[in-house]
Design an enzyme around this catalytic site. Structure first.
Site, short mmCIF file in Angstrom:
data_model
loop_
_atom_site.label_atom_id
_atom_site.label_comp_id
_atom_site.label_asym_id
_atom_site.label_seq_id
_atom_site.Cartn_x
_atom_site.Cartn_y
_atom_site.Cartn_z
N SER A 86 -22.89 -40.60 13.24
CA SER A 86 -23.60 -41.19 13.08
C SER A 86 -23.46 -42.68 13.49
O SER A 86 -22.71 -42.84 13.67
CB SER A 86 -23.81 -41.13 11.09
OG SER A 86 -24.52 -42.15 10.76
N TYR A 90 -18.50 -40.57 3.43
CA TYR A 90 -19.17 -39.69 4.16
C TYR A 90 -18.90 -40.55 5.88
O TYR A 90 -18.89 -40.01 6.46
CB TYR A 90 -20.96 -39.64 4.39
CG TYR A 90 -21.47 -39.55 5.45
CD1 TYR A 90 -21.72 -37.89 5.95
CD2 TYR A 90 -21.77 -40.80 5.96
CE1 TYR A 90 -22.44 -38.06 7.11
CE2 TYR A 90 -23.24 -40.16 6.96
CZ TYR A 90 -23.55 -38.39 7.41
OH TYR A 90 -23.88 -38.51 8.70
N LYS A 121 -17.48 -39.61 9.35
CA LYS A 121 -17.90 -38.86 10.67
C LYS A 121 -16.68 -39.73 12.02
O LYS A 121 -16.25 -39.60 13.31
CB LYS A 121 -19.30 -39.87 11.39
CG LYS A 121 -19.73 -39.16 10.27
CD LYS A 121 -20.58 -37.37 10.95
CE LYS A 121 -21.69 -36.80 10.61
NZ LYS A 121 -21.68 -35.48 10.95
#
Length: 332
Positions: free
Chosen positions: A125, A151, A155
Site C-alpha cells: 500500500s 494497518y 504493510k
C-alpha cells in the site's frame, strides 16, 4: 502451465486479479478464511471467466492446515492479498492487525520455504510512504516514517521481511506492489467491493450512502490548498490494478522489485462525489467535517517505473469506475 496460490482470493482485489490471471491461462487455487468476503464470489468468477478456482477455507494463522495445503499441492507462485485492512479498526485493535497480517505472512513464508516455493507477489500500500514533503510519490522515497496507523505499519513490516528473506536466499523472488486507491468493479457488475466490515475507504462509503445504509458521507476538510479545498488522492480502477499483478509475473527475478500501481494523477473528494452523482443520476448526501489527523492535502503516484519495466499503465478513468460501480450496485 503455472499454478498460482492466491491468498485472500475471494476479496475485492483478489477476485478481479483471478479473472485477469485466467485470461493468461494460469491455474488458480484460492486460500481465504472468508472473514471479510463471501464464498459466492467463486460463482461469480466462474460466470465471468468460465473457470472456477480450487478453494481452501484456511486461515494463515492455522499452520497445520497451511502446511498440509503446501504438502498436497505444488505451487509456482503465491500472490498474497490476505490481510485485515480497516484503518480505523487497526488503531483500536493493533495486536489483532500485527498478529493477522504480519504473523500470517510469516506462516506463509515458512510454508513456502519448506516446500520450495520461491516466488511471491505482495499486495502492499502507498501508506508505507508515510508523510512525505511532496505529493507525487515514487519508489525511491524512504518508507516507514510518519505512518499514521497500524494497518500501514503492518504493510511496511512485511515489506522489510520480504527484503530480509531475499537477502538470505539468493533464489527468492518477490514483487511488492504499492497500491494507491482502488475503485470501481468488474464491468459485468457481477463482482465488486462489498466489505463485511465498516469501510474506511471513500468508494465503499459512497456506495453504502447511495444504498441508504449510511446516512451521509463525511468529507474530512474543505480547506486544503487544492483546487476545491477537499483532499486529493490517486484513484485507480481495480481492473487496471489486477492487470498490474499479471504484468509483474513475467518480470520476476531473484531479489525484490517494487512498483507503484496508480494513475499518476489526483482526483479530489468533491470530484469523486460529482462523478458518482453523474453516473447514478441522483444527489449524494454529504457533510463537511473537520480534517482527520495525519491526512495530507494531496497524494498521487509516480507510476512511471511500472510503465517502463512492466509495460503496464492505468487505462481506465474515474468515470469508468463510476459506471462499473453502478453496474454492480444495480445487480445487488
Amino acid at each position: 502451465m503455472e499454478r498460482i496460490l492466491v491468498t485472500g482470493g475471494t476479496g475485492y482485489i483478489g477476485s478481479h486479479t483471478i479473472i485477469e490471471l485466467y485470461k493468461k491461462g494460469y491455474e488458480i487455487d484460492v486460500l481465504d478464511n472468508l472473514f471479510n468476503s463471501k464464498i459466492t464470489v467463486l460463482d461469480k468468477i466462474e460466470e465471468i471467466a468460465g473457470k472456477r478456482p480450487n478453494f481452501y477455507e484456511i486461515d494463515l494463522l492455522d499452520m497445520d492446515k497451511m502446511d498440509k495445503l503446501f504438502e498436497d499441492n505444488k505451487y509456482d507462485l503465491v500472490i498474497h492479498f490476505a490481510g485485515l485492512k480497516a484503518v480505523g479498526e487497526s488503531v483500536e485493535k493493533p495486536l489483532k492487525y500485527y498478529e493477522n497480517n504480519v504473523g500470517g505472512t510469516i506462516n506463509l513464508l515458512k510454508c513456502m520455504q519448506k516446500h520450495d516455493v520461491r516466488k511471491i507477489i505482495f499486495s502492499s500500500s502507498a501508506t508505507v510512504y508515510g508523510e512525505q514533503p511532496v505529493a507525487k510519490l515514487d519508489e525511491t522515497m524512504p518508507t516507514g516514517l510518519g505512518i499514521t496507523n497500524p494497518y500501514g505499519e503492518t504493510k511496511h513490516v512485511i515489506e522489510e521481511i520480504l527484503k530480509d528473506v531475499a537477502e538470505s536466499d539468493p533464489k527468492f523472488e518477490a514483487v511488492i506492489l504499492r497500491y494507491f486507491n482502488p475503485v470501481g468493479n468488474h464491468p459485468s457488475g457481477l463482482i465488486g467491493e462489498d466489505p463485511n466490515d465498516i469501510p474506511n475507504n471513500l468508494m465503499p462509503i459512497i456506495m453504502k450512502v447511495s444504498r441508504g445504509e449510511i446516512k451521509e458521507l463525511s468529507v474530512y476538510g474543505d480547506d486544503y490548498p487544492t483546487s476545491d479545498g477537499s483532499g486529493v488522492r490517486d484513484f485507480i480502477h481495480v481492473v487496471d490494478l489486477a492487470k498490474g499483478h499479471v504484468a509483474a509475473i513475467d518480470k520476476m527475478k531473484p531479489g525484490v522489485l517494487i512498483y507503484n500501481l496508480g494513475t499518476g494523477k489526483g482526483t479530489s473528494v468533491f470530484e469523486m462525489i460529482a462523478a458518482f452523482e453523474k453516473a447514478s443520476g441522483k444527489k449524494l448526501p454529504y457533510k463537511v467535517v473537520e480534517r482527520r489527523a495525519g491526512d495530507l492535502a494531496e497524494i498521487y503516484a509516480d507510476p512511471s517505473k511500472a510503465e517502463k519495466e512492466l509495460g503496464w499503465k492505468a487505462e481506465l478513468t474515474v468515470e469508468d469506475a463510476m459506471r462499473d460501480t453502478m453496474s454492480y450496485l444495480n445487480s445487488l
